[in-house]
Design a protein around this motif. Structure first.
Motif, PDB file in Angstrom:
ATOM      1  N   ALA A 174       0.880  -1.223   0.031  1.00  0.00           N
ATOM      2  CA  ALA A 174       0.179   0.127   0.066  1.00  0.00           C
ATOM      3  C   ALA A 174       0.852   1.374   0.069  1.00  0.00           C
ATOM      4  O   ALA A 174       0.290   2.277  -0.462  1.00  0.00           O
ATOM      5  N   GLN A 232       1.233   2.389  -3.525  1.00  0.00           N
ATOM      6  CA  GLN A 232       0.172   3.149  -4.164  1.00  0.00           C
ATOM      7  C   GLN A 232      -0.036   4.587  -3.509  1.00  0.00           C
ATOM      8  O   GLN A 232      -0.430   5.659  -4.134  1.00  0.00           O
ATOM      9  N   LEU A 233       0.283   4.475  -2.161  1.00  0.00           N
ATOM     10  CA  LEU A 233       0.445   6.175  -1.617  1.00  0.00           C
ATOM     11  C   LEU A 233       1.508   6.940  -2.399  1.00  0.00           C
ATOM     12  O   LEU A 233       1.167   8.163  -2.319  1.00  0.00           O
ATOM     13  N   PHE A 255      -0.578  14.337  -6.463  1.00  0.00           N
ATOM     14  CA  PHE A 255      -0.941  15.545  -5.500  1.00  0.00           C
ATOM     15  C   PHE A 255       0.154  16.674  -5.989  1.00  0.00           C
ATOM     16  O   PHE A 255      -0.116  17.757  -6.213  1.00  0.00           O
ATOM     17  N   GLU A 308     -14.817   8.843  -2.510  1.00  0.00           N
ATOM     18  CA  GLU A 308     -14.464   7.661  -2.203  1.00  0.00           C
ATOM     19  C   GLU A 308     -13.316   7.533  -1.359  1.00  0.00           C
ATOM     20  O   GLU A 308     -13.158   6.755  -0.524  1.00  0.00           O
ATOM     21  N   LEU A 328      -7.131  12.749  -4.897  1.00  0.00           N
ATOM     22  CA  LEU A 328      -7.615  12.520  -3.572  1.00  0.00           C
ATOM     23  C   LEU A 328      -8.066  10.899  -3.174  1.00  0.00           C
ATOM     24  O   LEU A 328      -7.710  10.230  -2.480  1.00  0.00           O
ATOM     25  N   LEU A 383      -7.265   8.229  -5.073  1.00  0.00           N
ATOM     26  CA  LEU A 383      -6.320   7.416  -5.265  1.00  0.00           C
ATOM     27  C   LEU A 383      -5.336   7.401  -4.114  1.00  0.00           C
ATOM     28  O   LEU A 383      -5.129   6.296  -3.430  1.00  0.00           O
ATOM     29  N   PHE A 384      -5.157   8.460  -3.552  1.00  0.00           N
ATOM     30  CA  PHE A 384      -4.480   8.685  -2.333  1.00  0.00           C
ATOM     31  C   PHE A 384      -4.870   8.223  -1.074  1.00  0.00           C
ATOM     32  O   PHE A 384      -4.463   7.416  -0.434  1.00  0.00           O
ATOM     33  N   LEU A 403      -7.227   5.461  -0.844  1.00  0.00           N
ATOM     34  CA  LEU A 403      -7.216   4.075  -0.958  1.00  0.00           C
ATOM     35  C   LEU A 403      -5.858   3.495  -0.674  1.00  0.00           C
ATOM     36  O   LEU A 403      -5.901   2.907   0.163  1.00  0.00           O
ATOM     37  N   GLY A 404      -4.693   4.260  -1.066  1.00  0.00           N
ATOM     38  CA  GLY A 404      -3.509   3.857  -0.715  1.00  0.00           C
ATOM     39  C   GLY A 404      -3.181   4.125   1.022  1.00  0.00           C
ATOM     40  O   GLY A 404      -2.876   3.197   1.749  1.00  0.00           O
ATOM     41  N   LEU A 405      -3.512   5.353   1.448  1.00  0.00           N
ATOM     42  CA  LEU A 405      -3.433   5.771   2.778  1.00  0.00           C
ATOM     43  C   LEU A 405      -4.184   4.786   3.459  1.00  0.00           C
ATOM     44  O   LEU A 405      -3.615   4.232   4.638  1.00  0.00           O
ATOM     45  N   ALA A 454      -4.948   1.789   3.028  1.00  0.00           N
ATOM     46  CA  ALA A 454      -4.596   0.256   3.179  1.00  0.00           C
ATOM     47  C   ALA A 454      -3.342   0.213   4.005  1.00  0.00           C
ATOM     48  O   ALA A 454      -3.453  -0.718   4.751  1.00  0.00           O
ATOM     49  N   LEU A 455      -2.685   1.290   3.983  1.00  0.00           N
ATOM     50  CA  LEU A 455      -1.518   1.202   4.727  1.00  0.00           C
ATOM     51  C   LEU A 455      -1.844   1.447   6.232  1.00  0.00           C
ATOM     52  O   LEU A 455      -1.442   0.645   7.193  1.00  0.00           O
ATOM     53  N   GLN A 475      -3.398  -1.825   8.285  1.00  0.00           N
ATOM     54  CA  GLN A 475      -2.787  -3.050   7.959  1.00  0.00           C
ATOM     55  C   GLN A 475      -2.988  -4.176   9.094  1.00  0.00           C
ATOM     56  O   GLN A 475      -3.132  -5.220   9.041  1.00  0.00           O
ATOM     57  N   ALA A 488     -16.110   0.070  -1.906  1.00  0.00           N
ATOM     58  CA  ALA A 488     -16.606  -0.414  -3.362  1.00  0.00           C
ATOM     59  C   ALA A 488     -17.209   0.349  -4.086  1.00  0.00           C
ATOM     60  O   ALA A 488     -18.612   0.217  -4.530  1.00  0.00           O
TER      61      ALA A 488
END
Lengths: 359, 304
Positions: free
Chosen positions: A327, A330-331, A338, B43, B99, B101-102, B104-106, B108-109, B112, B223
Motif C-alpha cells: 500500500a 500506492q500511496l 498531488f 470515495e 484524493l 487514489l491517495f 485508497l493507498g493511505l 490500506a497502509l 494493515q 466499493a
C-alpha cells in the motif's frame, strides 16, 4: 504573505520543470514516510527508483519495465485526448477488462486451431470491446447529458463483476479441474501476444510506441488535434471553428476505450496469460496519473509511463527485500499526482511577495 | 427460487441501513457542490474515514469516538483537497481523482494491523413506545443511532441552506463567485469550510460501513459507495430532500439484490451484484438533473 499573479501565458520553463520538481518532492516526502514506517529512507528510495535499472539483477527487471509500462502508456495516450478536450473518461479500468474478455473470448473460440489470422482477430475484438464499453458513457452523455465521469466509473464495477462471471463461467478452462480462470493463452502459439518473452517484448509494447507517434502527429499536425486542444481551452471558440461537440465526445471516448481495450487484450494474451478473477491490477487508474505526469503530451506520457512502471517494479523489490507494505507504493503514486497538481500553479501563476497597496 | 423467504418488513428495515452511508457521504458533497466546488474524492475520504473510525473505535472501545475520529480523518484529508484547489488553484476534477487514489493507498497502509478484528458495537438501544408499534416500529424505529444522526444532518443542512444567512452566503458563493467576492464575502474561506464539512460527512459514511454495516475492516471496502453518493447528488438536483429519495431508492436495489442472492435466484450472483451500479446509471439517465450551481467546478482567483 505571498500572493499569486496570473501569468499572461503559461511559463515554458515551468511546463518542463514542474514534473521533475514533483518527482523530487515525492521522493523527499516518500522518504519521510518510509522513515516513519521504520525503513532507511535512502535505501528504500534507491531500491524503488534505481535498483530496477542499475542493480546486479537489473537484467531481470529491465524487461519488466516494458511489460508494466506498455499498458500504462497505451491507456494514458487514449485518455490524454479526452482530458485535453475536457472529456473525463475515468473508467479506463473497465474498458481494459472488457477488451481483455472480448479478445480472449475470440482466441479461445478458435482453440486449438493454429492460424496466423487468429491474433489479428483478437486484436480487433479487444479494441472493439473497449470501444463499445466506452461508447456507453459517450452516447449517454451526448443523448441524455449524463455525467460521463460517473457512468464510466460505475461501468468499472460492472466490468469487474462481468470478469468474475466469465472467469467462473463461460470462459473457464474445461480442463482446469474446476479451478476458476480460462485456458492459458501463452501456451497457445496462435493467440499469444509475446514476441520475445526473454526481453519483455510483446505486441502491446509495439502498439504503445505506435500510439505515441500517432498521437503526436494527430495532436500537432492534424485538424482533429487542433479541435481537441481548442475545445479544452475555449469551448465557445471551438464551436465557431466548426467543432461538433457531440461528435468530439464520441471520438475521444472511442479512442481512449479502444486503446484501453487493446492494452487489456495484450495483457491477457501475454503477461497475465489468462482471464482470471484478479486479472485487473489498476492500470486504468494509474494511467490517469501517467497522463497528467506526462502533461497530456505523447512524449511526456512515454517518459511518465516509464517512471510509473519503475515505481511498480521498485515497489515489488522493496516489498520482497525490505518488507515494505504494498500500500505504501500506492500511496507514493497518489502523492506524486498531488505534488504534480500542487506545483502546477507555478506554470500559470507567478509567486510574488504581497505588498500593501497605498490607498 | 423461494420468494416467500424474503420478509418485506426486514427488507424495508435493512433498506434504511443500506442507504445510511450513502446519505451521509452525499449530504456532505451536496454542501460542497452548493458552494461551487466539485470534489470527486468522496470515495477516498470515505475509505479514510472508514479506517480512521475503525482504528479509533477498536482502540477506545467506543463506536461514538470512532465516528468522531472518522469525521476528523475525513476532514483532514479533504483539507488537502481544499488547499490544492482553493489556494494553489489546481484542477478540481484531477485533484479529486488524486484524493481518491491517495485515500485508497493511505487507508490500506493505516489498516494493515486491523484486518480480521471485529469492531465494538453500539449498545443495544430500544426506542420505547415508538419501537413497539407493529410494522412501522421495526422498519423505522429500531435502528442504530447513526441512522437518525444521518437524517438529522440532512434536516439541518436543508434548514441551513434555506433559512440561515450563512446558508445564503454559501449558495451565493456557489452560484456566482465573482459577485459574492464583489459583495465582500470570503469565497475561499467559505469554500474551505464547506469542503471540510463534506470531508467530515464522507468520513462518517465510511465509518458507518466499517463499524456498523460490515462491521470489519477490509481494503477497498467502500466499493464505489463514494461514487454512488456523487451520482445521487446529481440525481437530487442539489436539493436535500430529493437526496433522501435517491439514497433510499439505491438502498432498496442493494438490499433487494442481496435478498435475491440469499433466496437463490436463478440469476448468477455476479449479475445481481451489478444491479446497484446499473441502477445508478439508469437513474442518471432517466432523471433530468436540475440546474447545477453556477460556479460549480471553477477555480476562483481574485485577480486585479
Amino acid at each position: 504573505m505571498i500572493t499569486l499573479e496570473k501569468r499572461p501565458q503559461p511559463s515554458r520553463v515551468w511546463t518542463f520543470a514542474t514534473p521533475v520538481l514533483a518527482v523530487v518532492l515525492t521522493m523527499i516526502c516518500g522518504g519521510l514516510l518510509f522513515a516513519a514506517l521504520g525503513q532507511n529512507p535512502f535505501v528504500t528510495i534507491r531500491t524503488i527508483f534505481l535498483d530496477p535499472l542499475f542493480s546486479e539483477f537489473a537484467w531481470f527487471y529491465r524487461p519488466q519495465l516494458l511489460i508494466k509500462g506498455a499498458p500504462l502508456v497505451l491507456i494514458a495516450i487514449g485518455l490524454s485526448f479526452g482530458f485535453r478536450a475536457g472529456i473525463w473518461n475515468i473508467g479506463a479500468e473497465g474498458q481494459y477488462i472488457v477488451g481483455a474478455i472480448c479478445g480472449a473470448a475470440v482466441g479461445l473460440a478458435f482453440y486449438p486451431t493454429e492460424s496466423f489470422m487468429i491474433f489479428p482477430l483478437m486484436v480487433i475484438a479487444g479494441a472493439l470491446g473497449g470501444f463499445i464499453w466506452a461508447m456507453i458513457p459517450g452516447v449517454l452523455r451526448v443523448k441524455f447529458g449524463t455525467n460521463e465521469i460517473l457512468v464510466s466509473l460505475m461501468l468499472v464495477y460492472v466490468a469487474e463483476q462481468l470478469l468474475a462471471s466469465m472467469a467462473l463461467g463461460a470462459l473457464r478452462n474445461p480442463e482446469g479441474r474446476g479451478f476458476p480462470g480460462s485456458r492459458n493463452l501463452t501456451q497457445y502459439p496462435s493467440a499469444t501476444s509475446w514476441i520475445n518473452e526473454g526481453v519483455g517484448m510483446h505486441w502491446g509494447v509495439v502498439f504503445a510506441f505506435i500510439a505515441v507517434i500517432f498521437a503526436y502527429i494527430t495532436l500537432s499536425r492534424h485538424i482533429f488535434g487542433f479541435h481537441v486542444r481548442l475545445s479544452g481551452q475555449s469551448p465557445r471558440a471551438a464551436k465557431f471553428a466548426g467543432v461538433n461537440p457531440g461528435l468530439l465526445v464520441l471520438i475521444c471516448m472511442g479512442i481512449s476505450g479502444a486503446l484501453a481495450g487493446l492494452a487489456g487484450l495484450f495483457e491477457v494474451a501475454g503477461p497475465a496469460g489468462q482471464v482470471s478473477i484478479d486479472f485487473n491490477v489498476g492500470y486504468g487508474f494509474t494511467a490517469i496519473i501517467v497522463a497528467f505526469l506526462g502533461r497530456l503530451h505523447p512524449v511526456g506520457i512515454l517518459l511518465a509511463g516509464g517512471l510509473m512502471a519503475l515505481t511498480y517494479i521498485g515497489g515489488e523489490i522493496a516489498q520482497s527485500n525490505l518488507g515494505l507494505p504494498g500500500a505504501a507504493i500506492q500511496l507514493l503514486q497518489g502523492m506524486l499526482l498531488f505534488f504534480l497538481l500542487a506545483v502546477d500553479v507555478l506554470t500559470n501563476y507567478r509567486v510574488r511577495p504581497k505588498h500593501k497597496v497605498a490607498t | 427460487m423461494d420468494l416467500s423467504s424474503i420478509n418485506p418488513i426486514l427488507l424495508l428495515a435493512s433498506l434504511m441501513v443500506a442507504a445510511t452511508p450513502i446519505i451521509l457521504a452525499a449530504i456532505g458533497e451536496l454542501v460542497v457542490e452548493r458552494a461551487g466546488v466539485l470534489n470527486l474524492g468522496v470515495e477516498g475520504m470515505m475509505i479514510t474515514g472508514a479506517v480512521c473510525g475503525f482504528i479509533v473505535a477498536v482502540n477506545t472501545g467506543s463506536p461514538w469516538l470512532g465516528f468522531l475520529g472518522a469525521a476528523v480523518g475525513g476532514a483532514i484529508l479533504s483539507l488537502l483537497f481544499g488547499v490544492l484547489t482553493q489556494l494553489l488553484l489546481s484542477n478540481q476534477v484531477a485533484t479529486g481523482l488524486a484524493l481518491t487514489l491517495f485515500g485508497l493507498g493511505l487507508s490500506a497502509l493505516m489498516g494493515q494491523g486491523y484486518i480480521g478484528i471485529k469492531a465494538p458495537e453500539f449498545a443495544d438501544w430500544h426506542i420505547p413506545l415508538l419501537g413497539d408499534i407493529p410494522i412501522i416500529g421495526p422498519v423505522i424505529f429500531q435502528h442504530d443511532p447513526m441512522v437518525y444522526v444521518g437524517l438529522i444532518i440532512v434536516t439541518a443542512v436543508w434548514a441551513f441552506l434555506k433559512y440561515s444567512r450563512a446558508g445564503l452566503i454559501l449558495r451565493a458563493v456557489g452560484e456566482n463567485h465573482e459577485a459574492a467576492h464583489a459583495l465582500g464575502y470570503h469565497v475561499i474561506r467559505v469554500r474551505l469550510l464547506a469542503i471540510m464539512f463534506g470531508g467530515a460527512c464522507a468520513g462518517l459514511g465510511g465509518a458507518y460501513l466499517s463499524l456498523v454495516r460490515v462491521p470489519q475492516w477490509t481494503e477497498g471496502m467502500t466499493a464505489g459507495a463514494g461514487w454512488i453518493a456523487l451520482a445521487i447528488v446529481v440525481f437530487a438536483s442539489w436539493r436535500p430532500w430529493r437526496l433522501l429519495l435517491g439514497a433510499y431508492l439505491f438502498g432498496g436495489v442493494t438490499v433487494l439484490q442481496l435478498n435475491l442472492q440469499a433466496a437463490g435466484a436463478a440469476i448468477a450472483v455476479e449479475y445481481l451484484s451489478m444491479a446497484p451500479y446499473l441502477a445508478t446509471i439508469v437513474v442518471l439517465v432517466i432523471m433530468r438533473a436540475g440546474r447545477a450551481p453556477g460556479s460549480l467546478g471553477q477555480s476562483f482567483h481574485a485577480s486585479r
